[in-house]
Structures are given as structure tokens and as C-alpha cells.
Write an enzyme that holds these catalytic residues in place. Structure first.
Site, PDB file in Angstrom:
ATOM      1  N   ASP A 139       0.849  -1.213   0.000  1.00  0.00           N
ATOM      2  CA  ASP A 139       0.000   0.000   0.000  1.00  0.00           C
ATOM      3  C   ASP A 139       0.876   1.251   0.000  1.00  0.00           C
ATOM      4  O   ASP A 139       0.626   2.204  -0.747  1.00  0.00           O
ATOM      5  CB  ASP A 139      -0.889  -0.035   1.244  1.00  0.00           C
ATOM      6  CG  ASP A 139      -1.867   1.139   1.294  1.00  0.00           C
ATOM      7  OD1 ASP A 139      -2.018   1.726   2.380  1.00  0.00           O
ATOM      8  OD2 ASP A 139      -2.445   1.490   0.257  1.00  0.00           O
ATOM      9  N   ASN A 163      -2.475 -10.832  -4.864  1.00  0.00           N
ATOM     10  CA  ASN A 163      -2.358 -12.283  -5.016  1.00  0.00           C
ATOM     11  C   ASN A 163      -1.061 -12.718  -4.342  1.00  0.00           C
ATOM     12  O   ASN A 163       0.023 -12.315  -4.761  1.00  0.00           O
ATOM     13  CB  ASN A 163      -2.348 -12.661  -6.511  1.00  0.00           C
ATOM     14  CG  ASN A 163      -3.725 -12.477  -7.126  1.00  0.00           C
ATOM     15  OD1 ASN A 163      -4.733 -12.867  -6.528  1.00  0.00           O
ATOM     16  ND2 ASN A 163      -3.779 -11.829  -8.274  1.00  0.00           N
ATOM     17  N   LYS A 207       1.520 -15.327  -3.921  1.00  0.00           N
ATOM     18  CA  LYS A 207       1.946 -16.509  -4.685  1.00  0.00           C
ATOM     19  C   LYS A 207       2.853 -17.427  -3.864  1.00  0.00           C
ATOM     20  O   LYS A 207       2.742 -18.635  -3.923  1.00  0.00           O
ATOM     21  CB  LYS A 207       2.726 -16.046  -5.939  1.00  0.00           C
ATOM     22  CG  LYS A 207       1.954 -15.075  -6.808  1.00  0.00           C
ATOM     23  CD  LYS A 207       1.179 -15.794  -7.853  1.00  0.00           C
ATOM     24  CE  LYS A 207       0.572 -14.848  -8.861  1.00  0.00           C
ATOM     25  NZ  LYS A 207      -0.342 -15.507  -9.786  1.00  0.00           N
ATOM     26  N   ARG A 219      -9.779  11.538 -11.386  1.00  0.00           N
ATOM     27  CA  ARG A 219      -9.151  11.483 -10.058  1.00  0.00           C
ATOM     28  C   ARG A 219      -8.718  10.067  -9.696  1.00  0.00           C
ATOM     29  O   ARG A 219      -8.295   9.794  -8.582  1.00  0.00           O
ATOM     30  CB  ARG A 219     -10.147  11.986  -8.998  1.00  0.00           C
ATOM     31  CG  ARG A 219     -10.438  13.495  -9.073  1.00  0.00           C
ATOM     32  CD  ARG A 219     -11.148  13.969  -7.816  1.00  0.00           C
ATOM     33  NE  ARG A 219     -12.484  13.409  -7.644  1.00  0.00           N
ATOM     34  CZ  ARG A 219     -12.894  12.832  -6.514  1.00  0.00           C
ATOM     35  NH1 ARG A 219     -12.049  12.681  -5.501  1.00  0.00           N
ATOM     36  NH2 ARG A 219     -14.113  12.360  -6.399  1.00  0.00           N
ATOM     37  N   LYS A 220      -8.893   9.124 -10.633  1.00  0.00           N
ATOM     38  CA  LYS A 220      -8.573   7.713 -10.367  1.00  0.00           C
ATOM     39  C   LYS A 220      -7.172   7.356 -10.894  1.00  0.00           C
ATOM     40  O   LYS A 220      -6.873   7.568 -12.054  1.00  0.00           O
ATOM     41  CB  LYS A 220      -9.617   6.801 -11.020  1.00  0.00           C
ATOM     42  CG  LYS A 220     -11.030   7.033 -10.494  1.00  0.00           C
ATOM     43  CD  LYS A 220     -12.024   6.013 -11.006  1.00  0.00           C
ATOM     44  CE  LYS A 220     -12.411   6.251 -12.445  1.00  0.00           C
ATOM     45  NZ  LYS A 220     -13.575   5.396 -12.857  1.00  0.00           N
TER      46      LYS A 220
END
Ligand SMILES: CCCCC/C=C\C/C=C\C/C=C\C/C=C\CCCC(=O)SCCNC(=O)CCNC(=O)[C@H](O)C(C)(C)COP(=O)(O)OP(=O)(O)OC[C@H]1O[C@@H](n2cnc3c(N)ncnc32)[C@H](O)[C@@H]1OP(=O)(O)O
Length: 233
Positions: A154, A176, A178, A199-200
């Protein structure tokens, strides 16, 4: 006051501010001076692998395409103060709690939690993080906790989005897992801004061993640049 904060927050994306120059950051705090240590520099807990990667990328910084990102337990930059003034509802937070506030990934003693350094290449819209997870981040015996891996992912993809879009927050993070990451090993998190839609900010990353032979995790994420005219809470 709020309007000027909002205006400053709007320009944060352009300035890509937030991080300060290398070295210690000084804050006057009551009478004594509090010096916040730049935690993104080698300390005795760093393994040989982490130091080697750091040295390799510091050389790339000399060539000019990469930049090391300083990192502090607390940020006292104007951007951070503006963020608090504009988005944090004073009724929700007690001052004595805020005085103890620290960046989660910088809240462990050296070597026990998150040891990491990030480098950014704005031209390639990339952020690379070299991460050594300490013994306090154990999940199943001998391996790093999935939540700790999610936190450093993050922070890495968030920094990538922040460099492009200023004040952002995580709207979605998909990971994911692994292979399990051996506790106290060093991994390379390679974050890439994939696309921007208003804004994304869509950012993905891989988490690999230093040798690049093992792919531990892959993640995709969506960060939203905050609208100063919208309340967060
Ligand atoms: C950040 C620091 C500030 C100060 C900086 C200074 C120093 C610091 C230095 C460096 C910092 C570097 C990096 C930062 C590192 C890491 C960042 C960590 C980030 C976090 O760790 S943060 C905590 C977890 N995070 C939350 O606590 C957020 C809770 N959440 C919300 O607060 C709202 O949810 C918000 C604000 C995200 C959006 O709210 P909003 O009202 O502004 O936007 P809205 O809802 O209108 O959505 C607009 C468009 O995004 C689409 N959309 C929205 N959500 C979606 C989803 N989940 N999936 C797919 N699409 C989605 C909509 O569908 C629409 O799309 P369309 O426009 O196409 O219709």
C-alpha cells in the site's frame, strides 16, 4: 484559512511535495527541538542484500533518473498540516492522541518491523521499494504476515500514485499472494502507475526476491485523488 489550505492541497499534485530533502528534518516542539531521523537510510539492522540494493540505486540517483525518497516517523510538512486542517474533523481526534501519531510503517524500533527505502523514477512513473520485514512482522511461523506485506505494498503503490496525483487515498487494493515471504528476508517491490482516469490512479506492483527468481506477490490498486471540496468524514 480553509480556502487557502484547499488551494494548497490542489497544487500538491503539481509540486509532488510531501517528502523533504535528505537528512534530518527539524521541528520546534514546545521548548526542545525534535529532530526527525530520515528512516530511509542504512542502519545496523540492514542486511547485506538491503545495503547492496541501496548502494546500486544511490548510483542511479547520481546518474539522475532515480531519486531516493526520504521517510520520517512524523511528517510536519505544510502539505501534511494542510491535510489535517482540511480533512481531519477535530471532533473525531483528541489532541493527545494526535501528538502520539506516527507513520505505521515507521513505528517499530530499528530492525524489528519495516526496514525499507523507496526510490522513484517520475519519467517512468515507477516507485521501487527495497523492504526487509523484521521479526515483529511474523504471520505463520517463519514467514511475514500477509497484513504487513499489504501495508508495505500500500505504501509503495500509494507513493507511486501520490507522485502523480498528490493527496490520494487507497480505494481498492487486490493482492495475489503466490509464495510466502521468509521473515527477515529482503524483497523488491516494483510499483508502476498504469493509467489515470480523472481522479482515479491505477497502480500495480510485483514483489520479487532480490535474485528476481521468486515472485512472492502481485497487486493491483486504485487510488483516488482527494477533492478538496468534498469532506472525507
Ligand atoms: C496522503 C498524505 C497527505 C499529506 C502528504 C504529505 C506527506 C506524505 C508524503 C508522502 C505520502 C506518500 C504516499 C502516501 C502513501 C500511501 C498512501 C496510503 C493511503 C492509505 O492507506 S489511505 C487509507 C485507506 N483508505 C481509506 O481509508 C479511504 C476510504 N475511502 C474514502 O475515503 C473514499 O471512498 C475516497 C476518498 C477513496 C473516494 O471518495 P470520493 O468521494 O472522493 O470519490 P467517489 O466516491 O466519488 O469516487 C470517485 C471515482 O472513483 C470510483 N471509486 C471509488 N472507490 C472505488 C472502488 N473501491 N473501486 C472502484 N472504483 C471506485 C468511483 O466509482 C468514482 O468513479 P467515476 O468518477 O468513474 O464515477
Amino acid at each position: 484559512m480553509l480556502r487557502s489550505c484547499a488551494a494548497r492541497l490542489r497544487t500538491l499534485g503539481a509540486s509532488r511535495g510531501g517528502a523533504r530533502g535528505p537528512g534530518a528534518a527539524r521541528r520546534s516542539f514546545a521548548s526542545e527541538e525534535v529532530v526527525d531521523k530520515d528512516c530511509a537510510l542504512p542502519n545496523p539492522s540492514w542486511s547485506k542484500d538491503l545495503r547492496l540494493l541501496f548502494d546500486q540505486f544511490m548510483k542511479k540517483c547520481e546518474e539522475g533518473s532515480w531519486k531516493r525518497l526520504p521517510s520520517y516517523k512524523r511528517s510536519s510538512t505544510q502539505n501534511f498540516k494542510d491535510f489535517r486542517t482540511h480533512y481531519v474533523d477535530p471532533k473525531l481526534l483528541k489532541e493527545e492522541q494526535m501528538s502520539e501519531a506516527q507513520l505505521f510503517t515507521r513505528s517499530f524500533e530499528d530492525g524489528l518491523g519495516f526496514e525499507y527505502v523507496m526510490f522513484c523514477n517520475d519519467a517512468e512513473k515507477r516507485v521501487v521499494c527495497f523492504f526487509q520485514g523484521g521479526p515483529r512482522l511474523q504471520g505463520v511461523p517463519g514467514f511475514t504476515h500477509g497484513g504487513a506485506i499489504a501495508s508495505i505494498i500500500d505504501a509503495t503503490v500509494g507513493t507511486c500514485a501520490f507522485r502523480a496525483g498528490g493527496v490520494v487515498m487507497t480505494a481498492n487494493l487486490n493482492i495475489n499472494y503466490k509464495r510466502p515471504i521468509p521473515l527477515c528476508s529482503v524483497v523488491v517491490i516494483d510499483g508502476q502507475l498504469d493509467r489515470v482516469e480523472g481522479r482515479k490512479f491505477f497502480v500495480s506492483c510485483s514483489v520479487r526476491s532480490v535474485s528476481e527468481e521468486t515472485l512472492y506477490s502481485e497487486a493491483t490498486s486504485l487510488f483516488i485523488a482527494l477533492d478538496p471540496n468534498k469532506k472525507l468524514t
